[in-house]
Scaffold this motif. Sequence first.
Motif, PDB file in Angstrom:
ATOM      1  N   ALA A  98       0.827  -1.201   0.000  1.00  0.00           N
ATOM      2  CA  ALA A  98       0.000   0.000   0.000  1.00  0.00           C
ATOM      3  C   ALA A  98       0.864   1.255   0.000  1.00  0.00           C
ATOM      4  O   ALA A  98       0.573   2.229  -0.696  1.00  0.00           O
ATOM      5  N   GLY A  99       1.950   1.232   0.779  1.00  0.00           N
ATOM      6  CA  GLY A  99       2.849   2.376   0.788  1.00  0.00           C
ATOM      7  C   GLY A  99       3.592   2.534  -0.523  1.00  0.00           C
ATOM      8  O   GLY A  99       3.737   3.642  -1.048  1.00  0.00           O
ATOM      9  N   ASP A 100       4.061   1.414  -1.080  1.00  0.00           N
ATOM     10  CA  ASP A 100       4.789   1.468  -2.343  1.00  0.00           C
ATOM     11  C   ASP A 100       3.924   2.009  -3.471  1.00  0.00           C
ATOM     12  O   ASP A 100       4.411   2.681  -4.380  1.00  0.00           O
ATOM     13  N   GLN A 101       2.629   1.703  -3.405  1.00  0.00           N
ATOM     14  CA  GLN A 101       1.728   2.087  -4.490  1.00  0.00           C
ATOM     15  C   GLN A 101       1.006   3.398  -4.224  1.00  0.00           C
ATOM     16  O   GLN A 101       0.099   3.776  -4.976  1.00  0.00           O
ATOM     17  N   ARG A 102       1.415   4.090  -3.176  1.00  0.00           N
ATOM     18  CA  ARG A 102       0.755   5.361  -2.853  1.00  0.00           C
ATOM     19  C   ARG A 102       0.814   6.318  -4.027  1.00  0.00           C
ATOM     20  O   ARG A 102      -0.164   6.967  -4.369  1.00  0.00           O
ATOM     21  N   ASP A 103       1.983   6.435  -4.631  1.00  0.00           N
ATOM     22  CA  ASP A 103       2.110   7.252  -5.839  1.00  0.00           C
ATOM     23  C   ASP A 103       1.950   6.318  -7.027  1.00  0.00           C
ATOM     24  O   ASP A 103       2.901   5.680  -7.471  1.00  0.00           O
ATOM     25  N   ALA A 104       0.731   6.209  -7.539  1.00  0.00           N
ATOM     26  CA  ALA A 104       0.422   5.242  -8.599  1.00  0.00           C
ATOM     27  C   ALA A 104       1.230   5.514  -9.859  1.00  0.00           C
ATOM     28  O   ALA A 104       1.623   4.582 -10.564  1.00  0.00           O
ATOM     29  N   ARG A 105       1.507   6.765 -10.151  1.00  0.00           N
ATOM     30  CA  ARG A 105       2.249   7.089 -11.368  1.00  0.00           C
ATOM     31  C   ARG A 105       3.690   6.602 -11.274  1.00  0.00           C
ATOM     32  O   ARG A 105       4.219   6.007 -12.215  1.00  0.00           O
ATOM     33  N   ASP A 106       4.337   6.835 -10.136  1.00  0.00           N
ATOM     34  CA  ASP A 106       5.710   6.359  -9.951  1.00  0.00           C
ATOM     35  C   ASP A 106       5.768   4.837  -9.979  1.00  0.00           C
ATOM     36  O   ASP A 106       6.682   4.244 -10.547  1.00  0.00           O
ATOM     37  N   TYR A 107       4.797   4.216  -9.337  1.00  0.00           N
ATOM     38  CA  TYR A 107       4.782   2.757  -9.264  1.00  0.00           C
ATOM     39  C   TYR A 107       4.603   2.157 -10.659  1.00  0.00           C
ATOM     40  O   TYR A 107       5.285   1.198 -11.028  1.00  0.00           O
ATOM     41  N   ALA A 108       3.693   2.722 -11.433  1.00  0.00           N
ATOM     42  CA  ALA A 108       3.472   2.235 -12.801  1.00  0.00           C
ATOM     43  C   ALA A 108       4.709   2.469 -13.666  1.00  0.00           C
ATOM     44  O   ALA A 108       5.070   1.624 -14.493  1.00  0.00           O
ATOM     45  N   ASP A 109       5.375   3.595 -13.457  1.00  0.00           N
ATOM     46  CA  ASP A 109       6.581   3.894 -14.226  1.00  0.00           C
ATOM     47  C   ASP A 109       7.670   2.869 -13.939  1.00  0.00           C
ATOM     48  O   ASP A 109       8.343   2.388 -14.850  1.00  0.00           O
ATOM     49  N   TRP A 110       7.836   2.529 -12.652  1.00  0.00           N
ATOM     50  CA  TRP A 110       8.828   1.502 -12.281  1.00  0.00           C
ATOM     51  C   TRP A 110       8.525   0.182 -12.982  1.00  0.00           C
ATOM     52  O   TRP A 110       9.414  -0.454 -13.554  1.00  0.00           O
ATOM     53  N   MET A 111       7.273  -0.220 -12.932  1.00  0.00           N
ATOM     54  CA  MET A 111       6.918  -1.510 -13.506  1.00  0.00           C
ATOM     55  C   MET A 111       7.068  -1.518 -15.026  1.00  0.00           C
ATOM     56  O   MET A 111       7.585  -2.470 -15.620  1.00  0.00           O
ATOM     57  N   GLN A 112       6.646  -0.437 -15.666  1.00  0.00           N
ATOM     58  CA  GLN A 112       6.744  -0.365 -17.130  1.00  0.00           C
ATOM     59  C   GLN A 112       8.199  -0.366 -17.596  1.00  0.00           C
ATOM     60  O   GLN A 112       8.555  -1.058 -18.552  1.00  0.00           O
ATOM     61  N   ARG A 113       9.042   0.400 -16.920  1.00  0.00           N
ATOM     62  CA  ARG A 113      10.442   0.480 -17.330  1.00  0.00           C
ATOM     63  C   ARG A 113      11.175  -0.833 -17.085  1.00  0.00           C
ATOM     64  O   ARG A 113      12.039  -1.228 -17.868  1.00  0.00           O
ATOM     65  N   THR A 114      10.832  -1.506 -15.992  1.00  0.00           N
ATOM     66  CA  THR A 114      11.465  -2.791 -15.703  1.00  0.00           C
ATOM     67  C   THR A 114      11.032  -3.851 -16.706  1.00  0.00           C
ATOM     68  O   THR A 114      11.865  -4.571 -17.275  1.00  0.00           O
ATOM     69  N   ALA A 115       9.730  -3.956 -16.935  1.00  0.00           N
ATOM     70  CA  ALA A 115       9.207  -4.971 -17.850  1.00  0.00           C
ATOM     71  C   ALA A 115       9.679  -4.742 -19.277  1.00  0.00           C
ATOM     72  O   ALA A 115       9.807  -5.700 -20.056  1.00  0.00           O
ATOM     73  N   ALA A 116       9.956  -3.500 -19.639  1.00  0.00           N
ATOM     74  CA  ALA A 116      10.462  -3.207 -20.978  1.00  0.00           C
ATOM     75  C   ALA A 116      11.877  -3.744 -21.170  1.00  0.00           C
ATOM     76  O   ALA A 116      12.304  -4.012 -22.302  1.00  0.00           O
ATOM     77  N   ILE A 117      12.586  -3.906 -20.072  1.00  0.00           N
ATOM     78  CA  ILE A 117      13.959  -4.423 -20.133  1.00  0.00           C
ATOM     79  C   ILE A 117      13.977  -5.939 -20.060  1.00  0.00           C
ATOM     80  O   ILE A 117      14.659  -6.613 -20.833  1.00  0.00           O
ATOM     81  N   VAL A 118      13.204  -6.485 -19.110  1.00  0.00           N
ATOM     82  CA  VAL A 118      13.205  -7.931 -18.922  1.00  0.00           C
ATOM     83  C   VAL A 118      11.895  -8.353 -18.246  1.00  0.00           C
ATOM     84  O   VAL A 118      11.433  -7.682 -17.319  1.00  0.00           O
ATOM     85  N   PRO A 119      11.266  -9.421 -18.704  1.00  0.00           N
ATOM     86  CA  PRO A 119      10.079  -9.930 -18.000  1.00  0.00           C
ATOM     87  C   PRO A 119      10.460 -10.365 -16.587  1.00  0.00           C
ATOM     88  O   PRO A 119      11.582 -10.807 -16.345  1.00  0.00           O
ATOM     89  N   PHE A 120       9.527 -10.251 -15.659  1.00  0.00           N
ATOM     90  CA  PHE A 120       9.822 -10.655 -14.292  1.00  0.00           C
ATOM     91  C   PHE A 120       8.584 -11.247 -13.639  1.00  0.00           C
ATOM     92  O   PHE A 120       7.450 -10.969 -14.039  1.00  0.00           O
ATOM     93  N   VAL A 121       8.820 -12.067 -12.626  1.00  0.00           N
ATOM     94  CA  VAL A 121       7.733 -12.664 -11.854  1.00  0.00           C
ATOM     95  C   VAL A 121       7.474 -11.773 -10.647  1.00  0.00           C
ATOM     96  O   VAL A 121       8.382 -11.483  -9.867  1.00  0.00           O
ATOM     97  N   ASP A 122       6.234 -11.355 -10.496  1.00  0.00           N
ATOM     98  CA  ASP A 122       5.865 -10.445  -9.410  1.00  0.00           C
ATOM     99  C   ASP A 122       5.081 -11.214  -8.348  1.00  0.00           C
ATOM    100  O   ASP A 122       4.018 -11.760  -8.612  1.00  0.00           O
ATOM    101  N   PHE A 123       5.641 -11.251  -7.128  1.00  0.00           N
ATOM    102  CA  PHE A 123       4.985 -11.943  -6.022  1.00  0.00           C
ATOM    103  C   PHE A 123       4.230 -10.987  -5.103  1.00  0.00           C
ATOM    104  O   PHE A 123       3.655 -11.419  -4.106  1.00  0.00           O
ATOM    105  N   VAL A 124       4.257  -9.692  -5.408  1.00  0.00           N
ATOM    106  CA  VAL A 124       3.574  -8.715  -4.573  1.00  0.00           C
ATOM    107  C   VAL A 124       2.067  -8.958  -4.613  1.00  0.00           C
ATOM    108  O   VAL A 124       1.472  -9.002  -5.693  1.00  0.00           O
TER     109      VAL A 124
END
Length: 214
Positions: A98-124
Motif C-alpha cells: 500500500a505504501g509502495d503504491q501510494r504514488d500510482a504514477r511512480d509505481y506504474a513507471d517503475w513496472m513499465q520500465r522494468t518490464a520493458a527491459i526484462v520480463p519478471f515474476v511479481d509476487f507482490v
Amino acid sequence: QDALRDSLLTVRENHREASDAPVYSPDGKFSEASLAYIFGQEDDFYKNLHALLREQRSFVQKDRSVPYEELAAIRDLCAANGIELIVFAPPVHPLQAAGDQRDARDYADWMQRTAAIVPFVDFVLAPGTGAAEDYWDTAHMKDRLGSRVLARLAGQGEAAFGRLVTAETVAEHLAWQQQALAAWEAQHPELRAAYDAAAGWSEVLPEGDALAAA
C-alpha cells in the motif's frame, strides 16, 4: 558473491565484539533483542516503522535512470554468456504494498520500465503472502514464504503463485494488484487504520516522494 561475503563479514564482526546485546543471532538472523528495538515491542509488527522509512530517504537514487541502465547491462551480460536470468519482485506485506503504491504514477513507471527491459515474476500481493508471521518486517520475508518463492522460480512450486509481467501485460497486472490490495484492505480495516496511525503514511510518504516507488 560480494553480497554474501559482506553478509558473512557483518555477522563475524558482530560476534567478535562479544556484545551483551548482539544484533544477530548465531544463525545470522536478527536477534530477539534487535527485533524488539527495531519495532519497539516484539509483538508490535508496525511500531516505529515510520522511523525506518525516514532513514531510508537518504538512500533513494537521485538519478532514477541508473538502476534501469544497470538492469539492462545485467540482461545483456547474461545473454552474451548463455546465462539464464531470472528476475522477480519479492513478496511484501500488503501494508508495504500500500505504501509502495501510494504514488500510482511512480509505481506504474517503475513496472513499465522494468518490464520493458526484462520480463519478471511479481509476487507482490500474491495469494498467501499477507500473513504478518511470514515477515521480519513489512518488506523482508521469512523462510517459509521464501521457500515458496524459490520453488516457484525453480519451476518446482505452484505455477499460479506469482504473476509473469511483460511489457504487454503491465496495465493488466497493475489493475489486478489494485483490486487485490483493495480486497485485502476491505478484509483488514483495523490493521490499515492502526498502521496509518503508527507510521503516518501521509507524513512519511507525501505525494511525489521517490521513496514511494523505491
